[in-house]
Design a protein around this motif. Structure first.
Motif, PDB file in Angstrom:
ATOM      1  N   GLU A 112      -6.478   7.459  -2.935  1.00 63.22           N
ATOM      2  CA  GLU A 112      -6.417   6.303  -3.833  1.00 63.22           C
ATOM      3  C   GLU A 112      -6.588   6.729  -5.299  1.00 63.22           C
ATOM      4  OE1 GLU A 112      -9.749   3.728  -3.428  1.00 63.22           O
ATOM      5  OE2 GLU A 112      -8.712   1.989  -4.266  1.00 63.22           O
ATOM      6  N   ARG A 113      -7.494   7.677  -5.525  1.00 63.44           N
ATOM      7  CA  ARG A 113      -7.724   8.116  -6.913  1.00 63.44           C
ATOM      8  C   ARG A 113      -6.606   9.042  -7.408  1.00 63.44           C
ATOM      9  NH1 ARG A 113     -13.250   8.142  -5.002  1.00 63.44           N
ATOM     10  NH2 ARG A 113     -14.230   6.239  -5.809  1.00 63.44           N
ATOM     11  N   ILE A 114      -5.961   9.765  -6.493  1.00 59.77           N
ATOM     12  CA  ILE A 114      -4.786  10.541  -6.923  1.00 59.77           C
ATOM     13  C   ILE A 114      -3.731   9.575  -7.446  1.00 59.77           C
ATOM     14  CG2 ILE A 114      -2.918  12.086  -6.208  1.00 59.77           C
ATOM     15  CD1 ILE A 114      -4.741  13.136  -3.981  1.00 59.77           C
ATOM     16  N   GLN A 115      -3.497   8.509  -6.673  1.00 57.06           N
ATOM     17  CA  GLN A 115      -2.501   7.509  -7.075  1.00 57.06           C
ATOM     18  C   GLN A 115      -2.883   6.825  -8.382  1.00 57.06           C
ATOM     19  OE1 GLN A 115       0.589   6.434  -5.135  1.00 57.06           O
ATOM     20  NE2 GLN A 115       0.798   6.110  -7.341  1.00 57.06           N
ATOM     21  N   ARG A 116      -4.164   6.474  -8.487  1.00 59.99           N
ATOM     22  CA  ARG A 116      -4.656   5.832  -9.717  1.00 59.99           C
ATOM     23  C   ARG A 116      -4.349   6.707 -10.936  1.00 59.99           C
ATOM     24  NH1 ARG A 116     -10.905   6.679 -10.614  1.00 59.99           N
ATOM     25  NH2 ARG A 116     -10.007   8.751 -10.892  1.00 59.99           N
ATOM     26  N   ASP A 117      -4.648   8.002 -10.808  1.00 61.18           N
ATOM     27  CA  ASP A 117      -4.450   8.891 -11.953  1.00 61.18           C
ATOM     28  C   ASP A 117      -2.954   9.099 -12.238  1.00 61.18           C
ATOM     29  OD1 ASP A 117      -7.140   8.983 -12.145  1.00 61.18           O
ATOM     30  OD2 ASP A 117      -7.388  11.031 -11.420  1.00 61.18           O
ATOM     31  N   ALA A 118      -2.156   9.208 -11.176  1.00 59.19           N
ATOM     32  CA  ALA A 118      -0.699   9.346 -11.377  1.00 59.19           C
ATOM     33  C   ALA A 118      -0.166   8.124 -12.129  1.00 59.19           C
ATOM     34  CB  ALA A 118       0.007   9.504 -10.029  1.00 59.19           C
ATOM     35  N   ASN A 119      -0.713   6.957 -11.822  1.00 58.07           N
ATOM     36  CA  ASN A 119      -0.286   5.729 -12.505  1.00 58.07           C
ATOM     37  C   ASN A 119      -0.741   5.703 -13.962  1.00 58.07           C
ATOM     38  OD1 ASN A 119       0.902   4.883 -10.167  1.00 58.07           O
ATOM     39  ND2 ASN A 119      -0.728   3.473  -9.580  1.00 58.07           N
ATOM     40  N   ILE A 452      -3.800   0.127 -10.984  1.00 65.03           N
ATOM     41  CA  ILE A 452      -4.811   1.018 -11.537  1.00 65.03           C
ATOM     42  C   ILE A 452      -6.129   0.699 -10.845  1.00 65.03           C
ATOM     43  CG2 ILE A 452      -5.925   1.825 -13.647  1.00 65.03           C
ATOM     44  CD1 ILE A 452      -2.895   2.161 -13.791  1.00 65.03           C
ATOM     45  N   SER A 453      -6.414   1.427  -9.798  1.00 62.77           N
ATOM     46  CA  SER A 453      -7.646   1.173  -9.067  1.00 62.77           C
ATOM     47  C   SER A 453      -8.832   1.662  -9.883  1.00 62.77           C
ATOM     48  CB  SER A 453      -7.617   1.912  -7.736  1.00 62.77           C
ATOM     49  OG  SER A 453      -8.919   2.321  -7.397  1.00 62.77           O
ATOM     50  N   THR A 454      -9.842   0.829  -9.971  1.00 62.10           N
ATOM     51  CA  THR A 454     -11.058   1.294 -10.625  1.00 62.10           C
ATOM     52  C   THR A 454     -12.248   1.014  -9.715  1.00 62.10           C
ATOM     53  OG1 THR A 454     -11.177  -0.795 -11.796  1.00 62.10           O
ATOM     54  CG2 THR A 454     -10.209   1.044 -12.981  1.00 62.10           C
ATOM     55  N   ALA A 455     -12.001   1.167  -8.407  1.00 58.77           N
ATOM     56  CA  ALA A 455     -13.070   0.907  -7.444  1.00 58.77           C
ATOM     57  C   ALA A 455     -14.252   1.832  -7.706  1.00 58.77           C
ATOM     58  CB  ALA A 455     -12.545   1.140  -6.034  1.00 58.77           C
ATOM     59  N   PRO A 456     -15.465   1.266  -7.703  1.00 58.56           N
ATOM     60  CA  PRO A 456     -16.638   2.127  -7.864  1.00 58.56           C
ATOM     61  C   PRO A 456     -16.811   3.021  -6.630  1.00 58.56           C
ATOM     62  CG  PRO A 456     -17.292  -0.113  -7.338  1.00 58.56           C
ATOM     63  CD  PRO A 456     -15.804  -0.129  -7.496  1.00 58.56           C
ATOM     64  N   PRO A 457     -17.542   4.121  -6.756  1.00 61.02           N
ATOM     65  CA  PRO A 457     -17.734   5.007  -5.613  1.00 61.02           C
ATOM     66  C   PRO A 457     -18.407   4.287  -4.446  1.00 61.02           C
ATOM     67  CG  PRO A 457     -18.975   5.752  -7.547  1.00 61.02           C
ATOM     68  CD  PRO A 457     -18.203   4.556  -7.960  1.00 61.02           C
ATOM     69  N   THR A 458     -18.037   4.655  -3.236  1.00 58.82           N
ATOM     70  CA  THR A 458     -18.666   4.060  -2.066  1.00 58.82           C
ATOM     71  C   THR A 458     -20.085   4.596  -1.916  1.00 58.82           C
ATOM     72  OG1 THR A 458     -17.954   5.842  -0.637  1.00 58.82           O
ATOM     73  CG2 THR A 458     -16.433   4.013  -0.904  1.00 58.82           C
TER      74      THR A 458
END
Ligand SMILES: [Zn+2]
Length: 465
Positions: A112-119, A452-458
């Motif tokens: 998910e964070r790879i995708q977020r950063d690519a975006n 742009i996911s900005t989900a906090p860490p689990t």
């Protein structure tokens, strides 16, 4: 969606509705013509004024000044009068999926964070981005999907896991390849190629000012040789002038940083030139602390609140954060190292050695996308012309990756990846951030809709970090 993003979206819908178009019957949906802009094509030393760009599908069919290019009937017309167009930007040095909010940790690494950063990169017109040497398993599936056209964002390239000395650089990172003999080094390169098909191989040759062991010439020589026999280029993290000369003698292809211990000499410049080395200076990576300590002038960038969580923006804008950096005891040495890096970049440019853009963006406050534009600004401050900085960010990046037949310049036969700017970057290089539209594969990127996911860490991520 933030209020700002919502308003931006509304505005873009309104503008889209007002856009004059020809009647649907007469329109060939695979043909697009962009007219009226000044085009910086990535190769020419002067821009094309009042340009016509004909795009068919994802490819540029023709490009030139009005009158020199025939506009095919039925094409969809895009009026870009008053704008400036540059090719999509290449970043050869950063790291994805490592941060969340103000924290940075390998534990955050996920799909998910790879995708977020690519975006985030694509939002700023970065169409190609090399993740340099610390990519974990989720990158494999991401790249498979991206190359099969199943997922979007900036096109990512990966070095898989890089090579460093045993007990050396990135202390405690258990995943790096740490050979102790030349045979083992070759073996590890072969295994990496089989398992990860890296686009480039990363090596670290740095002892962190004498604190750590560093890769010996025998070991990195073996790595470079084996990489080359597999047809893969090698990019080195380095610091000292003498190490860098030896890296070049042993065939390294790219330098991921400027030399920083002293000014480069004629021998270095001759070696780099003769061996066709590409210099990635990563100035912005070395200036991050300075930028905040000296009063950041980039925090009003309109894309920041769209792409990054309020917590991050509030923190780095805060007096406490900036005062801490300003008062840090080694800021003076950071300043000195930065000055050396910038001076060396100017010497490298004057010697005609190819320069490309790298940033080390991705950590908290090192904003993906914006940092690539700031690298161009710092290049110009170091003495490059805006045209040199733009060519470094486009054509030279594509060349290093061996993608110059398809990408990096705006010429017939190339894929139509481009950025439409509201102002002229040759007048002020910071105008590369004044983005009207980003196009990729001959299509307008719907920037407002890039997830742009900005989900906090689990909880689990917090526990294990
Ligand atoms: Zn790096």
């Amino acid at each position: 969606m933030t209020r700002k993003a919502y308003l931006t979206l509304l505005a873009s819908l309104f503008l889209a509705a007002c856009q004059p178009t020809s009647t649907p019957e007469s329109q060939d949906s695979t043909l697009v013509v962009i007219t009226g802009a000044t085009v910086i094509d990535g190769v020419s030393s002067t821009p094309i004024e009042n340009a016509v760009i004909v795009i068919e599908g994802d490819t540029i069919q023709a490009i030139g000044s009005a009158g020199s290019v025939e506009v095919p009937p039925g094409a969809q017309r895009v009026d870009a009068s008053g704008k400036t167009i540059i090719p999509g930007i290449f970043n050869l040095h950063a790291h994805v999926a490592r941060s969340e909010g103000m924290e940075s940790d390998d534990q955050f690494y996920n799909r998910e964070r790879i995708q977020r950063d690519a975006n985030r990169y694509l939002y700023y017109g970065i169409t190609h981005m090399v993740s340099l040497g610390i990519d974990q398993e989720p990158m494999i599936g991401f790249l498979e999907d991206q190359r099969a056209g199943r997922t979007g964002g900036a096109r990512l390239y990966s070095a898989g896991y890089g090579f460093a000395a045993k007990d050396g650089w990135i202390p405690g990172n258990p995943n790096l390849n740490r050979p102790t003999t030349p045979d083992e080094a070759r073996q590890l390169v072969q295994e990496l190629v089989q398992e990860r098909q890296p686009d480039v191989i990363k090596i670290w040759v740095d002892d962190r000012l004498g604190e750590l062991p560093k890769l010996t010439p025998e070991l990195y020589g073996a790595i470079i040789e084996e990489a080359h026999s597999q047809g893969i280029k090698v990019m080195a993290h380095m610091y000292y002038l003498e190490d860098t000369k030896e890296l070049i003698r042993r065939g390294v292809d790219g330098l991921a940083h400027s030399v920083r211990d002293q000014e480069v000499d004629d021998e270095f410049l001759r070696l780099a030139k003769e061996n066709g080395v590409t210099q990635v200076a990563t100035l912005v990576g070395h200036s991050s602390r300075l930028a905040y300590a000296d009063g950041p002038d980039f925090l009003d960038d309109p894309a920041l609140p769209v792409l990054f969580p309020p917590l991050v923006l509030e923190t780095v804008s805060g007096q406490e954060y900036q005062a801490n950096l300003a008062n840090s005891p080694n800021l003076a040495s950071t300043r000195e190292v930065y000055a050396t890096a910038a001076k060396n970049l100017a010497k490298v440019a004057a010697a005609g050695i190819p320069i490309a853009v790298g940033t080390d963006s991705g950590g908290p406050g090192r904003f993906q996308g914006l940092w690539e534009h700031r690298e161009m600004e710092l290049m110009v401050k170091a003495g490059l012309t805006p045209m040199q900085a733009i060519q470094a960010a486009t054509a030279n990046g594509a060349k290093f990756l061996g993608l110059e037949d398809q990408y990096g310049t705006l010429e017939p036969g190339k894929i139509a990846d481009l950025i439409i700017l509201n102002a002229d970057p040759l007048e002020d290089i910071r105008n590369t951030r004044n983005i009207d539209e980003v196009w990729m594969n001959g299509e307008r990127v719907n920037r407002a809709d890039l997830p742009i996911s900005t989900a906090p860490p689990t909880a689990q991520e917090r526990e294990t970090s």
